[in-house]
Write a protein that holds these residues in place. Structure first.
Motif, PDB file in Angstrom:
ATOM      1  N   ALA A  12       0.831  -1.206   0.000  1.00  0.00           N
ATOM      2  CA  ALA A  12       0.000   0.000   0.000  1.00  0.00           C
ATOM      3  C   ALA A  12       0.864   1.254   0.000  1.00  0.00           C
ATOM      4  O   ALA A  12       0.567   2.235  -0.697  1.00  0.00           O
ATOM      5  CB  ALA A  12      -0.932  -0.009   1.206  1.00  0.00           C
ATOM      6  N   ASN A  13       1.954   1.228   0.757  1.00  0.00           N
ATOM      7  CA  ASN A  13       2.855   2.382   0.786  1.00  0.00           C
ATOM      8  C   ASN A  13       3.609   2.534  -0.527  1.00  0.00           C
ATOM      9  O   ASN A  13       3.921   3.653  -0.946  1.00  0.00           O
ATOM     10  CB  ASN A  13       3.834   2.254   1.957  1.00  0.00           C
ATOM     11  N   PHE A  14       3.915   1.421  -1.185  1.00  0.00           N
ATOM     12  CA  PHE A  14       4.557   1.499  -2.508  1.00  0.00           C
ATOM     13  C   PHE A  14       3.612   2.197  -3.490  1.00  0.00           C
ATOM     14  O   PHE A  14       4.044   3.029  -4.294  1.00  0.00           O
ATOM     15  CB  PHE A  14       4.894   0.091  -3.004  1.00  0.00           C
ATOM     16  N   LYS A  15       2.330   1.874  -3.416  1.00  0.00           N
ATOM     17  CA  LYS A  15       1.357   2.499  -4.306  1.00  0.00           C
ATOM     18  C   LYS A  15       1.232   4.003  -4.029  1.00  0.00           C
ATOM     19  O   LYS A  15       1.056   4.804  -4.950  1.00  0.00           O
ATOM     20  CB  LYS A  15       0.006   1.822  -4.167  1.00  0.00           C
ATOM     21  N   LEU A  16       1.335   4.396  -2.766  1.00  0.00           N
ATOM     22  CA  LEU A  16       1.321   5.823  -2.443  1.00  0.00           C
ATOM     23  C   LEU A  16       2.519   6.523  -3.062  1.00  0.00           C
ATOM     24  O   LEU A  16       2.424   7.662  -3.542  1.00  0.00           O
ATOM     25  CB  LEU A  16       1.326   6.015  -0.922  1.00  0.00           C
ATOM     26  N   PHE A  17       3.659   5.840  -3.066  1.00  0.00           N
ATOM     27  CA  PHE A  17       4.863   6.386  -3.704  1.00  0.00           C
ATOM     28  C   PHE A  17       4.657   6.550  -5.205  1.00  0.00           C
ATOM     29  O   PHE A  17       5.032   7.571  -5.790  1.00  0.00           O
ATOM     30  CB  PHE A  17       6.052   5.463  -3.413  1.00  0.00           C
ATOM     31  N   VAL A  18       4.025   5.555  -5.839  1.00  0.00           N
ATOM     32  CA  VAL A  18       3.757   5.643  -7.281  1.00  0.00           C
ATOM     33  C   VAL A  18       2.830   6.826  -7.578  1.00  0.00           C
ATOM     34  O   VAL A  18       3.042   7.574  -8.549  1.00  0.00           O
ATOM     35  CB  VAL A  18       3.130   4.324  -7.791  1.00  0.00           C
ATOM     36  N   LYS A  19       1.819   7.020  -6.733  1.00  0.00           N
ATOM     37  CA  LYS A  19       0.905   8.155  -6.937  1.00  0.00           C
ATOM     38  C   LYS A  19       1.639   9.485  -6.798  1.00  0.00           C
ATOM     39  O   LYS A  19       1.362  10.448  -7.516  1.00  0.00           O
ATOM     40  CB  LYS A  19      -0.243   8.073  -5.941  1.00  0.00           C
ATOM     41  N   TYR A  20       2.584   9.534  -5.861  1.00  0.00           N
ATOM     42  CA  TYR A  20       3.375  10.756  -5.703  1.00  0.00           C
ATOM     43  C   TYR A  20       4.199  11.016  -6.956  1.00  0.00           C
ATOM     44  O   TYR A  20       4.284  12.156  -7.431  1.00  0.00           O
ATOM     45  CB  TYR A  20       4.296  10.617  -4.493  1.00  0.00           C
ATOM     46  N   CYS A  21       4.803   9.959  -7.522  1.00  0.00           N
ATOM     47  CA  CYS A  21       5.583  10.114  -8.751  1.00  0.00           C
ATOM     48  C   CYS A  21       4.712  10.635  -9.889  1.00  0.00           C
ATOM     49  O   CYS A  21       5.139  11.499 -10.671  1.00  0.00           O
ATOM     50  CB  CYS A  21       6.218   8.779  -9.148  1.00  0.00           C
ATOM     51  N   GLN A  22       3.499  10.134  -9.963  1.00  0.00           N
ATOM     52  CA  GLN A  22       2.582  10.604 -11.006  1.00  0.00           C
ATOM     53  C   GLN A  22       2.237  12.077 -10.812  1.00  0.00           C
ATOM     54  O   GLN A  22       2.128  12.829 -11.784  1.00  0.00           O
ATOM     55  CB  GLN A  22       1.306   9.766 -10.998  1.00  0.00           C
ATOM     56  N   SER A  23       2.074  12.485  -9.561  1.00  0.00           N
ATOM     57  CA  SER A  23       1.748  13.889  -9.303  1.00  0.00           C
ATOM     58  C   SER A  23       2.896  14.815  -9.705  1.00  0.00           C
ATOM     59  O   SER A  23       2.670  15.976 -10.034  1.00  0.00           O
ATOM     60  CB  SER A  23       1.405  14.090  -7.821  1.00  0.00           C
ATOM     61  N   ARG A  24       4.124  14.284  -9.696  1.00  0.00           N
ATOM     62  CA  ARG A  24       5.287  15.065 -10.119  1.00  0.00           C
ATOM     63  C   ARG A  24       5.596  14.891 -11.601  1.00  0.00           C
ATOM     64  O   ARG A  24       6.579  15.405 -12.108  1.00  0.00           O
ATOM     65  CB  ARG A  24       6.526  14.631  -9.299  1.00  0.00           C
ATOM     66  N   GLN A  25       4.745  14.094 -12.275  1.00  0.00           N
ATOM     67  CA  GLN A  25       4.907  13.790 -13.696  1.00  0.00           C
ATOM     68  C   GLN A  25       6.221  13.055 -13.972  1.00  0.00           C
ATOM     69  O   GLN A  25       6.826  13.202 -15.031  1.00  0.00           O
ATOM     70  CB  GLN A  25       4.815  15.070 -14.543  1.00  0.00           C
ATOM     71  N   TRP A  26       6.634  12.253 -13.006  1.00  0.00           N
ATOM     72  CA  TRP A  26       7.787  11.381 -13.212  1.00  0.00           C
ATOM     73  C   TRP A  26       7.276  10.093 -13.859  1.00  0.00           C
ATOM     74  O   TRP A  26       6.182   9.611 -13.522  1.00  0.00           O
ATOM     75  CB  TRP A  26       8.466  11.044 -11.890  1.00  0.00           C
ATOM     76  N   ILE A  27       8.058   9.530 -14.737  1.00  0.00           N
ATOM     77  CA  ILE A  27       7.629   8.358 -15.492  1.00  0.00           C
ATOM     78  C   ILE A  27       7.835   7.088 -14.671  1.00  0.00           C
ATOM     79  O   ILE A  27       8.966   6.738 -14.321  1.00  0.00           O
ATOM     80  CB  ILE A  27       8.388   8.253 -16.829  1.00  0.00           C
ATOM     81  N   ILE A  28       6.733   6.405 -14.362  1.00  0.00           N
ATOM     82  CA  ILE A  28       6.758   5.095 -13.713  1.00  0.00           C
ATOM     83  C   ILE A  28       5.471   4.389 -14.122  1.00  0.00           C
ATOM     84  O   ILE A  28       4.434   5.028 -14.314  1.00  0.00           O
ATOM     85  CB  ILE A  28       6.870   5.213 -12.176  1.00  0.00           C
ATOM     86  N   ASP A  29       5.523   3.093 -14.263  1.00  0.00           N
ATOM     87  CA  ASP A  29       4.387   2.322 -14.757  1.00  0.00           C
ATOM     88  C   ASP A  29       3.200   2.436 -13.799  1.00  0.00           C
ATOM     89  O   ASP A  29       3.236   1.928 -12.679  1.00  0.00           O
ATOM     90  CB  ASP A  29       4.799   0.856 -14.920  1.00  0.00           C
ATOM     91  N   ARG A  30       2.137   3.102 -14.237  1.00  0.00           N
ATOM     92  CA  ARG A  30       0.958   3.284 -13.390  1.00  0.00           C
ATOM     93  C   ARG A  30       0.186   1.987 -13.183  1.00  0.00           C
ATOM     94  O   ARG A  30      -0.679   1.890 -12.301  1.00  0.00           O
ATOM     95  CB  ARG A  30       0.017   4.336 -13.977  1.00  0.00           C
ATOM     96  N   ASN A  31       0.460   0.947 -13.995  1.00  0.00           N
ATOM     97  CA  ASN A  31      -0.230  -0.339 -13.833  1.00  0.00           C
ATOM     98  C   ASN A  31       0.074  -0.985 -12.486  1.00  0.00           C
ATOM     99  O   ASN A  31      -0.639  -1.900 -12.048  1.00  0.00           O
ATOM    100  CB  ASN A  31       0.140  -1.290 -14.966  1.00  0.00           C
ATOM    101  N   ILE A  32       1.138  -0.517 -11.832  1.00  0.00           N
ATOM    102  CA  ILE A  32       1.458  -1.029 -10.493  1.00  0.00           C
ATOM    103  C   ILE A  32       0.293  -0.779  -9.538  1.00  0.00           C
ATOM    104  O   ILE A  32       0.034  -1.576  -8.634  1.00  0.00           O
ATOM    105  CB  ILE A  32       2.750  -0.363  -9.975  1.00  0.00           C
TER     106      ILE A  32
END
Length: 397
Positions: A156-176
């Motif tokens: 769950a915390n990893f997913k929060l990190f992915v959402k943060y990356c998306q908010s910064r427009q950093w490229i990471i696979d959103r399918n996670i």
């Protein structure tokens, strides 16, 4: 960062191409504009010049940079309770970073997450905080496998990190974010046994307390069912002995380090009035008079100011041991007892119970707290005997 515009021939004709120079000295295309969009091209180029380099080139961001900035943002987020912020950063440090082998954020995808991170997490070991000389603490990995609840929290915390990356427009696979554990993954999860004291044991423990502090502490906890941090956050101003019946107002709490938190409770519904008995009102009145100089937290006089969470647990266990009881989990069983007894008595409606205990619904108490206290043992036995007495209900040929 170097940013410039060149006019280039493209399939659709000449274009204004915006270039940037990366860390390796190579130029990269960041935008393409028609010849009649020169103003937009210049504005875009200016915005890149004002950006930090890793924002202008999100595909070049590393996990080290991303984790560092994410943890900094978490620690600064005042919308989250401070200990929760530390907990989130602890998950990043101990249950996420050690299992990431990819350097670049943009190169990480759902396959890596499912095939490398999750298996590594499942086979990892838990952490333990140890006291060090001088009052410091150290964190070390134990030889005990990580529990399934911790595994679920880490994901769950990893997913929060992915959402943060998306908010910064950093490229990471959103399918996670779409990853889910199989439904039967937690089927064998070993949860702690939900121990409950017997009704007569609670009565005996509360009424046998000779120490004025123990008597006030135990009686308040058992009758009101307030949470431990709410109990230790009670102040003189929260006790209304003039009301009929007398009331306890829950307004404050303590954190995990026993620091007083003014006007801070777990949820909005936790701020409430709790009716108390005449006997508890007399006990609290005597206890408040017995303290000539109660401990203060700013303008507030604390009702149990000298008691920490560990001290409260030690007091109840010591009192139970003296009576020959095997008592577990410190103060927390009192809350379960209070709800269970009132539920068995059926004297309060569900809405009244929710208001008394600070719940917004009955899902949690009905699932985790309700335990039969054997107050209706004879009625149960009679009902079962009647149910099995076939001749009583049917004529047997």
């Amino acid at each position: 960062m170097k940013v410039w515009i060149e006019k280039k021939d493209r399939a659709g004709g000449k274009k204004h191409i915006v270039f940037v120079q990366n860390d390796a000295g190579k130029k990269e295309v960041k935008g393409s504009f028609d010849l009649n969009q020169k103003r937009q091209a210049n504005a875009f180029a200016d915005s890149l010049r004002n950006m930090d380099p890793h924002l202008a080139m999100p595909e070049k961001i590393t996990f080290d940079v991303a984790f560092s900035e994410y943890k900094e943002s978490v620690l600064k987020n005042e919308l989250i309770v401070y200990e929760t912020r530390l907990h989130m950063c602890g998950h990043i440090n101990h249950h996420i970073i050690p299992h990431i082998k990819t350097k670049m954020l943009s190169e990480y995808n759902l396959y890596d997450f499912k095939e490398t991170y999750v298996p590594a997490l499942i086979n990892s070991y838990g952490m333990r905080v140890k006291n060090a000389p001088g009052g410091a603490t150290t964190v070390e990995r134990t030889d005990k496998k990580l529990g399934k609840k911790s595994i679920r929290d880490a994901v769950a915390n990893f997913k929060l990190f992915v959402k943060y990356c998306q908010s910064r427009q950093w490229i990471i696979d959103r399918n996670i974010l779409d990853f889910k554990f199989p439904k039967n993954f937690f089927q064998g999860e070993n949860t702690k046994a939900k121990w409950m004291p017997k009704y007569q044991d609670v009565v005996k423990l509360v009424n046998s307390a000779k120490d004025p502090l123990d008597r006030a502490l135990f009686h308040t906890a058992a009758e009101t069912g307030v949470r431990l941090n709410e109990l230790l956050g009670l102040c003189y101003s929260d006790i209304d002995l003039k009301s009929r019946p007398a009331l306890i107002h829950t307004n404050h709490s303590t954190d995990k380090w026993n620091n007083f938190r003014e006007n801070f409770l777990k949820t909005a519904s936790s701020k409430r009035r709790v009716e108390i008995s005449k006997s508890l009102a007399l006990i609290l009145k005597a206890w408040m008079k017995a303290q000539p100089f109660p401990k203060r937290a700013g303008q507030y006089r604390l009702l149990f100011g000298t008691v920490s969470k560990k001290m409260a647990a030690r007091r109840v266990k010591r009192a139970a041991k003296a009576l020959g009881m095997d008592w577990q989990n410190g103060i927390s069983p009192f809350r379960k007892f209070a709800f269970s007894f009132l539920k068995d008595q059926q004297a309060l409606t569900d809405k009244q119970i929710m208001r008394r205990f600070g719940w917004s619904n009955m899902d949690t108490p009905n699932k985790w707290y309700y335990r039969d206290l054997d107050t209706n043992k004879q009625e149960r036995a009679t009902a079962i005997d009647s149910m099995l007495n076939i001749e009583h209900h049917f004529k047997v040929n």
